[in-house]
Design a protein around this motif. Structure first.
Motif, PDB file in Angstrom:
ATOM      1  N   ALA A 139       0.821  -1.206   0.000  1.00 54.76           N
ATOM      2  CA  ALA A 139       0.000   0.000   0.000  1.00 54.76           C
ATOM      3  C   ALA A 139       0.856   1.256   0.000  1.00 54.76           C
ATOM      4  CB  ALA A 139      -0.911   0.008   1.227  1.00 54.76           C
ATOM      5  N   ASN A 140       0.262   2.317  -0.457  1.00 50.31           N
ATOM      6  CA  ASN A 140       0.853   3.639  -0.355  1.00 50.31           C
ATOM      7  C   ASN A 140      -0.197   4.617   0.143  1.00 50.31           C
ATOM      8  OD1 ASN A 140       3.688   3.694  -1.236  1.00 50.31           O
ATOM      9  ND2 ASN A 140       2.859   2.831  -3.133  1.00 50.31           N
ATOM     10  N   LEU A 141       0.290   5.717   0.678  1.00 51.30           N
ATOM     11  CA  LEU A 141      -0.606   6.808   1.011  1.00 51.30           C
ATOM     12  C   LEU A 141      -0.756   7.716  -0.201  1.00 51.30           C
ATOM     13  CD1 LEU A 141       0.575   8.014   4.532  1.00 51.30           C
ATOM     14  CD2 LEU A 141      -1.330   6.515   4.003  1.00 51.30           C
ATOM     15  N   GLU A 142      -1.896   8.334  -0.311  1.00 52.23           N
ATOM     16  CA  GLU A 142      -2.079   9.367  -1.319  1.00 52.23           C
ATOM     17  C   GLU A 142      -1.830  10.712  -0.641  1.00 52.23           C
ATOM     18  OE1 GLU A 142      -5.357  10.928  -4.618  1.00 52.23           O
ATOM     19  OE2 GLU A 142      -5.772   9.134  -3.394  1.00 52.23           O
ATOM     20  N   LEU A 143      -0.714  11.330  -0.974  1.00 49.15           N
ATOM     21  CA  LEU A 143      -0.325  12.592  -0.361  1.00 49.15           C
ATOM     22  C   LEU A 143      -0.677  13.764  -1.263  1.00 49.15           C
ATOM     23  CD1 LEU A 143       1.444  10.618   1.416  1.00 49.15           C
ATOM     24  CD2 LEU A 143       3.125  12.473   1.515  1.00 49.15           C
ATOM     25  N   ASP A 144      -1.366  14.715  -0.713  1.00 45.09           N
ATOM     26  CA  ASP A 144      -1.667  15.970  -1.391  1.00 45.09           C
ATOM     27  C   ASP A 144      -0.975  17.071  -0.594  1.00 45.09           C
ATOM     28  OD1 ASP A 144      -2.687  18.192  -2.652  1.00 45.09           O
ATOM     29  OD2 ASP A 144      -4.740  17.929  -1.928  1.00 45.09           O
ATOM     30  N   ARG A 145       0.335  17.269  -0.856  1.00 42.82           N
ATOM     31  CA  ARG A 145       1.096  18.229  -0.059  1.00 42.82           C
ATOM     32  C   ARG A 145       0.632  19.670  -0.286  1.00 42.82           C
ATOM     33  NH1 ARG A 145       7.420  16.807   0.436  1.00 42.82           N
ATOM     34  NH2 ARG A 145       7.245  18.607   1.827  1.00 42.82           N
ATOM     35  N   PRO A 146       0.306  20.090  -1.528  1.00 43.43           N
ATOM     36  CA  PRO A 146      -0.221  21.463  -1.682  1.00 43.43           C
ATOM     37  C   PRO A 146      -1.519  21.673  -0.904  1.00 43.43           C
ATOM     38  CG  PRO A 146       0.511  20.613  -3.797  1.00 43.43           C
ATOM     39  CD  PRO A 146       0.549  19.456  -2.844  1.00 43.43           C
ATOM     40  N   GLY A 147      -2.348  20.627  -0.836  1.00 43.93           N
ATOM     41  CA  GLY A 147      -3.609  20.731  -0.113  1.00 43.93           C
ATOM     42  C   GLY A 147      -3.488  20.419   1.362  1.00 43.93           C
ATOM     43  N   GLY A 148      -2.325  19.956   1.809  1.00 40.27           N
ATOM     44  CA  GLY A 148      -2.115  19.662   3.223  1.00 40.27           C
ATOM     45  C   GLY A 148      -2.966  18.514   3.728  1.00 40.27           C
ATOM     46  N   ARG A 149      -3.058  17.444   2.929  1.00 44.69           N
ATOM     47  CA  ARG A 149      -3.919  16.339   3.344  1.00 44.69           C
ATOM     48  C   ARG A 149      -3.380  15.018   2.794  1.00 44.69           C
ATOM     49  NH1 ARG A 149      -9.320  16.824  -0.515  1.00 44.69           N
ATOM     50  NH2 ARG A 149      -8.203  16.777  -2.523  1.00 44.69           N
ATOM     51  N   VAL A 150      -3.907  13.925   3.356  1.00 48.24           N
ATOM     52  CA  VAL A 150      -3.476  12.590   2.959  1.00 48.24           C
ATOM     53  C   VAL A 150      -4.629  11.626   3.205  1.00 48.24           C
ATOM     54  CG1 VAL A 150      -2.534  12.060   5.260  1.00 48.24           C
ATOM     55  CG2 VAL A 150      -1.641  10.869   3.275  1.00 48.24           C
ATOM     56  N   ARG A 151      -4.641  10.537   2.426  1.00 44.36           N
ATOM     57  CA  ARG A 151      -5.640   9.514   2.711  1.00 44.36           C
ATOM     58  C   ARG A 151      -5.046   8.136   2.474  1.00 44.36           C
ATOM     59  NH1 ARG A 151     -10.162  10.396  -2.109  1.00 44.36           N
ATOM     60  NH2 ARG A 151      -8.763  10.216  -3.908  1.00 44.36           N
ATOM     61  N   LYS A 152      -5.557   7.181   3.258  1.00 44.96           N
ATOM     62  CA  LYS A 152      -5.101   5.788   3.171  1.00 44.96           C
ATOM     63  C   LYS A 152      -5.897   5.055   2.114  1.00 44.96           C
ATOM     64  CE  LYS A 152      -6.056   5.163   7.521  1.00 44.96           C
ATOM     65  NZ  LYS A 152      -6.182   4.627   8.897  1.00 44.96           N
ATOM     66  N   GLN A 153      -5.194   4.184   1.400  1.00 44.25           N
ATOM     67  CA  GLN A 153      -5.858   3.368   0.394  1.00 44.25           C
ATOM     68  C   GLN A 153      -6.307   2.020   0.955  1.00 44.25           C
ATOM     69  OE1 GLN A 153      -2.649   3.243  -2.402  1.00 44.25           O
ATOM     70  NE2 GLN A 153      -3.248   5.151  -3.412  1.00 44.25           N
ATOM     71  N   VAL A 154      -5.634   1.576   2.016  1.00 41.73           N
ATOM     72  CA  VAL A 154      -5.997   0.336   2.727  1.00 41.73           C
ATOM     73  C   VAL A 154      -5.808   0.616   4.210  1.00 41.73           C
ATOM     74  CG1 VAL A 154      -5.260  -1.146   0.808  1.00 41.73           C
ATOM     75  CG2 VAL A 154      -3.649  -0.610   2.650  1.00 41.73           C
TER      76      VAL A 154
END
Length: 328
Positions: A139-154
């Motif tokens: 698995a990887n995290l989906e990182l949105d650094r410009p938006g200051g957020r992250v979400r888990k895929q699993v």
């Protein structure tokens, strides 16, 4: 860099600042001139270390890390720029090390008794963590650094203990530089980073600890200038269970604590975050894979391997050409 006539060693005063954080202590040896407000500097250093602890601690229920671990899969989680930077680096080192460094070992850490959940291994928790690891390892995290957020895929339980202390040292260095300090050595546990050399012109002397349980001895001394160093080993943080000694570092690929003949790994890097992460990765990689990986990545590394009753050195990069000075 040569000193100008207006910058002599006599105009600097050596001061050591320190304080508690992350279950250990931070410190900074500072050669400061009269322009540096030492009280404000100490406050800033303490705040930097505490900020990282507050964001990345697996022991504090309200930390950014724990909010992320509790979040449902697929939900965006707003996080600070600092933890996003560390997560980005952690998953990149995970990729480059083929999983030898893996921040997704939180469930294993807790199951084996090294986290906040329990203080001894639990067989049922270990089985559950092992069953979840194959999915987590892919698995990887989906990182949105410009938006200051992250979400888990699993479902993931992330642990940043193999990189957060190094990052805290980098934040301390940032504070020192903001205060105009040009000669300092910042440290937290086994992670250190130098700003320049000493005001007198000499590099900072940093001891490499001899990896022996129950005592502190010096294996050698290296010279540090505008560089970071981190050491990982199996001899400081462990649990004794029956006749077995269990190291605290997890090998995600085996779903178990690290178990090889590497006593310690010391890594030089431009940032302490990178030195910390790679020291952990190479400890897990072991005596055969580790040096090959370090050479492929162009790292400056000193392995101390257990061979019979003694230790064998394997040095790469700068450690291969300029060995640490031995005491005496």
């Amino acid at each position: 860099m040569p000193k100008t006539s207006s910058e002599s060693a006599a105009s600097f005063t050596r001061t050591t600042l320190h304080g508690p954080t992350m279950g250990t202590r931070w410190s900074a040896s500072v050669d400061a001139d009269s322009s540096v407000d030492l009280a404000a500097l100490r406050q800033g250093l303490a705040a930097a270390a505490e900020q990282v602890d507050g964001q990345m601690s697996p022991w504090k229920p309200d930390s950014d890390l724990m909010r992320l671990n509790r979040a449902p899969v697929g939900d965006w989680v707003d996080l600070s720029p600092e933890i996003l930077e560390v997560l980005d680096c952690a998953f990149e080192v995970r990729r480059l090390s083929a999983g030898a460094f893996d921040p997704c070992v939180g469930a294993l850490v807790d199951a084996w008794g090294f986290g906040a959940a329990r203080d001894a291994p639990d067989a049922q928790a270990i089985r559950a963590a092992r069953q979840s690891m194959p999915q987590a390892m892919n698995a990887n995290l989906e990182l949105d650094r410009p938006g200051g957020r992250v979400r888990k895929q699993v479902p993931l339980q992330i642990d940043l203990c193999g990189i957060a202390k190094g990052y805290a040292v980098d934040r301390m260095v940032h504070v020192l530089q903001q205060h105009g300090v040009r000669h300092a050595l910042a440290a937290l546990d086994g992670e250190l980073r130098a700003i320049g050399g000493q005001a007198g012109g000499a590099p900072w002397a940093v001891a490499i600890e001899r990896p022996e349980t129950g005592r502190r001895a010096v294996h050698g001394v290296l010279e540090l200038e505008d560089l970071a160093v981190a050491t990982s080993g199996d001899y400081r943080h462990y649990l004794d269970v029956g006749n077995a000694r269990i190291a605290h570092t997890m090998d995600a690929r085996r779903c178990a604590p690290v178990n090889n003949t590497v006593a310690s790994v010391t890594v030089l890097a431009r940032t302490c975050m990178l030195a910390d992460a790679w020291a952990t990765a190479l400890l897990v990689a072991g005596p055969d894979e580790g040096p090959v990986m370090a050479q492929r990545m162009g790292l400056d590394v000193l392995f101390l391997l257990r061979r019979g009753e003694g230790l064998t050195e394997v040095g790469l990069g700068r450690f291969g050409t300029a060995r640490p000075r031995l005491p005496g």
